[in-house]
Design a protein around this motif. Structure first.
Motif, mmCIF file in Angstrom:
data_model
loop_
_atom_site.group_PDB
_atom_site.id
_atom_site.type_symbol
_atom_site.label_atom_id
_atom_site.label_comp_id
_atom_site.label_asym_id
_atom_site.label_seq_id
_atom_site.Cartn_x
_atom_site.Cartn_y
_atom_site.Cartn_z
ATOM 1 N N GLY A 106 0.793 -1.220 0.000
ATOM 2 C CA GLY A 106 0.000 0.000 0.000
ATOM 3 C C GLY A 106 0.824 1.269 0.000
ATOM 4 N N LEU A 107 1.938 1.274 0.720
ATOM 5 C CA LEU A 107 2.775 2.473 0.757
ATOM 6 C C LEU A 107 3.380 2.757 -0.615
ATOM 7 N N SER A 108 3.755 1.714 -1.341
ATOM 8 C CA SER A 108 4.280 1.901 -2.699
ATOM 9 C C SER A 108 3.191 2.407 -3.632
ATOM 10 N N MET A 109 1.989 1.855 -3.488
ATOM 11 C CA MET A 109 0.874 2.325 -4.311
ATOM 12 C C MET A 109 0.516 3.772 -3.965
ATOM 13 N N ALA A 110 0.564 4.104 -2.680
ATOM 14 C CA ALA A 110 0.305 5.485 -2.275
ATOM 15 C C ALA A 110 1.363 6.423 -2.856
ATOM 16 N N THR A 111 2.599 5.940 -2.956
ATOM 17 C CA THR A 111 3.671 6.742 -3.539
ATOM 18 C C THR A 111 3.393 7.030 -5.003
ATOM 19 N N GLY A 195 -0.865 5.055 -16.939
ATOM 20 C CA GLY A 195 0.411 4.732 -16.306
ATOM 21 C C GLY A 195 0.258 4.493 -14.808
ATOM 22 N N ILE A 196 -0.560 5.332 -14.138
ATOM 23 C CA ILE A 196 -0.798 5.138 -12.708
ATOM 24 C C ILE A 196 -1.409 3.766 -12.439
ATOM 25 N N LEU A 197 -2.437 3.415 -13.208
ATOM 26 C CA LEU A 197 -3.114 2.127 -13.007
ATOM 27 C C LEU A 197 -2.178 0.949 -13.259
ATOM 28 N N LEU A 198 -1.361 1.044 -14.290
ATOM 29 C CA LEU A 198 -0.438 -0.057 -14.599
ATOM 30 C C LEU A 198 0.654 -0.175 -13.537
ATOM 31 N N TYR A 199 1.123 0.955 -13.026
ATOM 32 C CA TYR A 199 2.126 0.903 -11.949
ATOM 33 C C TYR A 199 1.530 0.294 -10.683
ATOM 34 N N LEU A 200 0.265 0.628 -10.392
ATOM 35 C CA LEU A 200 -0.397 0.020 -9.240
ATOM 36 C C LEU A 200 -0.524 -1.493 -9.431
ATOM 37 N N GLY A 201 -0.863 -1.905 -10.659
ATOM 38 C CA GLY A 201 -0.932 -3.333 -10.942
ATOM 39 C C GLY A 201 0.417 -4.010 -10.807
ATOM 40 N N VAL A 203 2.834 -3.092 -8.763
ATOM 41 C CA VAL A 203 3.124 -3.218 -7.324
ATOM 42 C C VAL A 203 2.365 -4.408 -6.736
ATOM 43 N N ARG A 204 1.100 -4.552 -7.115
ATOM 44 C CA ARG A 204 0.308 -5.689 -6.625
ATOM 45 C C ARG A 204 0.920 -7.018 -7.030
ATOM 46 N N TYR A 205 1.438 -7.084 -8.238
ATOM 47 C CA TYR A 205 2.066 -8.315 -8.700
ATOM 48 C C TYR A 205 3.332 -8.618 -7.902
ATOM 49 N N VAL A 206 4.120 -7.581 -7.611
ATOM 50 C CA VAL A 206 5.369 -7.786 -6.863
ATOM 51 C C VAL A 206 5.075 -8.297 -5.463
ATOM 52 N N VAL A 207 4.100 -7.699 -4.771
ATOM 53 C CA VAL A 207 3.802 -8.134 -3.399
ATOM 54 C C VAL A 207 3.063 -9.478 -3.396
ATOM 55 N N TRP A 208 2.378 -9.813 -4.492
ATOM 56 C CA TRP A 208 1.775 -11.148 -4.587
ATOM 57 C C TRP A 208 2.873 -12.203 -4.757
ATOM 58 N N ARG A 209 3.898 -11.862 -5.528
ATOM 59 C CA ARG A 209 4.988 -12.798 -5.753
ATOM 60 C C ARG A 209 5.924 -12.857 -4.547
ATOM 61 N N THR A 210 6.169 -11.687 -3.921
ATOM 62 C CA THR A 210 7.070 -11.614 -2.765
ATOM 63 C C THR A 210 6.375 -10.804 -1.672
ATOM 64 N N PRO A 211 5.541 -11.444 -0.842
ATOM 65 C CA PRO A 211 4.749 -10.709 0.157
ATOM 66 C C PRO A 211 5.586 -9.887 1.128
ATOM 67 N N GLU A 212 6.770 -10.380 1.487
ATOM 68 C CA GLU A 212 7.584 -9.654 2.464
ATOM 69 C C GLU A 212 8.168 -8.357 1.901
ATOM 70 N N ALA A 213 8.078 -8.147 0.592
ATOM 71 C CA ALA A 213 8.624 -6.924 -0.004
ATOM 72 C C ALA A 213 7.781 -5.699 0.329
ATOM 73 N N GLY A 214 6.478 -5.909 0.624
ATOM 74 C CA GLY A 214 5.605 -4.769 0.904
ATOM 75 C C GLY A 214 4.590 -5.079 1.978
ATOM 76 N N PRO A 215 4.976 -5.077 3.250
ATOM 77 C CA PRO A 215 4.035 -5.384 4.345
ATOM 78 C C PRO A 215 2.904 -4.359 4.431
ATOM 79 N N CYS A 216 1.839 -4.757 5.090
ATOM 80 C CA CYS A 216 0.695 -3.855 5.285
ATOM 81 C C CYS A 216 1.057 -2.748 6.268
#
Length: 298
Positions: A106-111, A195-201, A203-216
């Protein structure tokens, strides 16, 4: 074709090897390239025919400095600097974080969302990246985000500065190609939001693949979320007036830039974020950035 490629190769050589600033490197190559195309001899710099090349260079400097339409560049830069100094970047990030921070990544998406909002009143990718790096990087490190995800979200979000109006690059492109700036701004909206929507997608893919990369992060209540929006209403209204006025034909892009700079000054005063020292720094930075862009145009 060979002449153009040779000039480009010399330009890269001057920039990379001699570390000459881009604007001056382009000026050197352009001046001597023009002289070469006129058949001037480089053995005799006292040849009276060099007066033509020197006159052309001087005329280009004067014409660029006196071009009324180019005044839109320093005005939009001034608007971005004033809004930056007023602390809007923190407010944008706080508002984005209030709605997205509790999700994974979420913090990356907020960024990314905050970068998009900041680009809408800054117009510069470099300024967006530099500002949001100071605002967003500490919270992401606090919650244990991986540096790769944190820095990537800032760098990716920063690229939105050249897409979302009022982009300084779009202004320069429109002036050089004699394209309608209003149409360029309209054309930049859809790619910017996409571009915003694709970047958000991403980020979601990265945290789905590596959950510890982006904690809640921390989840806020709805009253707290709505309260976080209070700090961005002024700039949203300013952006609507500037862009809406351009699209509706109420005023030209140059007039819109002046209105935007004046509105940003009022916002900075209302937020009590201006001092004589900070105002001097803002004007100095605006002059420095504008001079660099004008040198490139010349």
């Amino acid at each position: 074709m060979i002449t153009a490629l040779t000039g480009f190769a010399i330009l890269l050589l001057i920039i990379v090897v001699l570390r000459v600033p881009i604007a001056f490197a382009m000026g050197i190559v352009g001046f001597f390239g023009f002289a070469f195309m006129q058949g001037l001899s480089f053995d005799n710099f006292m040849d009276f025919r060099w007066a033509g090349a020197l006159s052309m260079a001087a005329k280009r400097v004067v014409d660029t400095a006196q071009e009324y339409s180019l005044s839109v560049i320093p005005l939009f830069i001034l608007m971005g600097n004033l809004v930056t100094k007023s602390g809007l970047s923190h407010e944008l990030y706080r508002a984005s974080n209030a709605f997205l921070g509790h999700k994974k990544g979420g913090l990356s998406m907020a960024t990314v969302v905050a970068c998009g909002g900041f680009s809408a009143i800054c117009g510069s990718s470099l300024a967006t990246s530099a500002t949001m790096a100071k605002v967003a990087m500490p919270p992401m490190r606090k919650y244990g985000y991986s540096d790769s995800l944190a820095t990537a979200s800032i760098a990716a979000g920063g690229t939105l500065g050249i897409l979302i109006p009022p982009s300084v690059i779009l202004v320069i492109y429109g002036l050089l190609t004699e394209t309608s700036i209003r149409e360029l701004f309209a054309a930049g909206f859809i790619p910017g939001f996409l571009g915003i929507l694709l970047y958000l997608g991403a980020v979601r893919y990265v945290v789905w693949r590596t959950p510890e990369a982006g904690p809640c992060g921390e989840k806020l209540s709805w009253p707290e979320r709505l309260k976080a929006l209070n700090g961005v209403w002024g700039v949203l209204i300013l952006f609507t007036i500037v862009m809406g006025g351009i699209y509706l034909g109420i005023f030209t892009p140059t007039e819109a830039a002046g209105i935007g700079a004046g509105g940003a000054f009022v916002i900075a005063l209302a937020r009590k974020s201006l001092t004589f020292g900070s105002l001097f720094d803002i004007l100095t930075d605006t002059a420095r950035t504008s001079a660099m862009l004008f040198a490139v145009l010349i």
